[in-house]
Write a protein that holds these residues in place. Structure first.
Motif, PDB file in Angstrom:
ATOM      1  N   SER A  24       0.826  -1.215   0.000  1.00 14.40           N
ATOM      2  CA  SER A  24       0.000   0.000   0.000  1.00 14.40           C
ATOM      3  C   SER A  24       0.855   1.258   0.000  1.00 14.40           C
ATOM      4  O   SER A  24       0.540   2.233  -0.697  1.00 14.40           O
ATOM      5  N   GLU A  43       2.018   1.795  -3.523  1.00 16.19           N
ATOM      6  CA  GLU A  43       0.932   2.175  -4.424  1.00 16.19           C
ATOM      7  C   GLU A  43       0.438   3.597  -4.153  1.00 16.19           C
ATOM      8  O   GLU A  43      -0.005   4.299  -5.065  1.00 16.19           O
ATOM      9  N   GLU A  44       0.503   4.020  -2.900  1.00 16.64           N
ATOM     10  CA  GLU A  44      -0.003   5.336  -2.515  1.00 16.64           C
ATOM     11  C   GLU A  44       1.062   6.429  -2.583  1.00 16.64           C
ATOM     12  O   GLU A  44       0.807   7.575  -2.218  1.00 16.64           O
ATOM     13  N   ARG A  94       3.896   6.798  -0.853  1.00 20.25           N
ATOM     14  CA  ARG A  94       4.335   7.285   0.446  1.00 20.25           C
ATOM     15  C   ARG A  94       5.797   6.977   0.737  1.00 20.25           C
ATOM     16  O   ARG A  94       6.252   7.133   1.878  1.00 20.25           O
TER      17      ARG A  94
END
Length: 256
Positions: free
Chosen positions: A218, A221-222, A224
């Motif tokens: 995640s 994908e985000e 960060r």
């Protein structure tokens, strides 16, 4: 007399280590980079940097920390103690190994993770501090830690243990150096979350053995994750802070 600064960096052939080394290729700096393999990319950057920049790359396996520390100690002892205005050791190398519950981990993997992640930084710090004790310049030790040294995660016991140990030995050494003439300043610094090969390993781990795998997927994908270059700039900015060493265990995001 022009200024001269020495930097010893482990794990400098890729990721955060190489990014820091590239940004330190500045006139007046001598870099001694210690990794299992030399980096042609780093050598190319040094050649482009021109005169006034010195780069040495040692091929040294930190899974044999006694040999690595002896080599560093002998090399430092051969240097002119009057040459450098500052000397800095950056313990960056580490390994997440093969994420798995401790009960399923291989003995060799556990031993190697702790040798590279904790034993090598401790022995190299001892060698550096002892060999430079009488040097005239400012001395610093920067240990690259992790949030996982302060917040536990399943299937990451050796990495968590190595980073927690790094944090705590930094606290102990800070007390020792505060009482010593020309004491060194030491910080165990969490650098934030970085898009390196370690992240690739964690994202590619078995979901069965590493339930937190989805968290790392995640973050990627985000968007960060810091790039190695961005993270290196933040770490080196912290290293240059006037209050470096005030808190021996710190985070790159701590306010000045």
């Amino acid at each position: 007399m022009p200024t001269s600064h020495l930097y010893l960096i482990t794990g400098a052939s890729r990721g955060l280590g190489r990014a820091m080394a590239e940004q330190l290729l500045q006139p007046g700096n001598l870099l001694l980079c210690i990794s299992r393999r030399q980096s042609p990319e780093l050598a190319g950057q040094a050649a482009k940097a021109g005169s006034g920049v010195e780069l040495m790359q040692w091929e040294q396996d930190l899974a044999d920390p006694v040999s690595a520390a002896a080599r560093v100690r002998d090399w430092l002892a051969s240097q002119d103690a009057r040459r450098f205005d500052s000397a800095t050791l950056i313990n960056n190398a580490g390994t997440v190994g093969n994420p798995a519950p401790l009960s399923a981990a291989a003995d060799g993997d556990l031993s190697q993770a702790l040798r590279i992640g904790l034993e090598a930084p401790m022995l190299l710090t001892a060698a550096f501090l002892g060999a430079t004790r009488e040097w005239r310049g400012t001395r610093k030790v920067l240990n690259i830690s992790s949030g996982l040294g302060r917040n536990a995660m399943g299937s990451q016991a050796p990495y968590c243990a190595a980073k927690a140990g790094m944090d705590h030995f930094s606290r102990a050494v800070a007390l020792e150096e505060a009482a010593a003439p020309n004491g060194a300043r030491i910080v165990s610094l969490a650098p934030g979350v970085i898009d390196t090969d370690m992240q690739v390993q964690l994202r590619g781990a078995s979901a069965e053995k590493f339930p937190d795998r989805t968290r790392f997927v995640s973050m990627k994908e985000e968007g960060r994750l810091d790039s190695p270059a961005t993270a290196a700039a933040k770490v080196l900015k912290y290293l240059a802070r006037e209050d470096f060493g005030r808190n021996p265990v710190a985070d790159v995001r701590d306010p000045a």
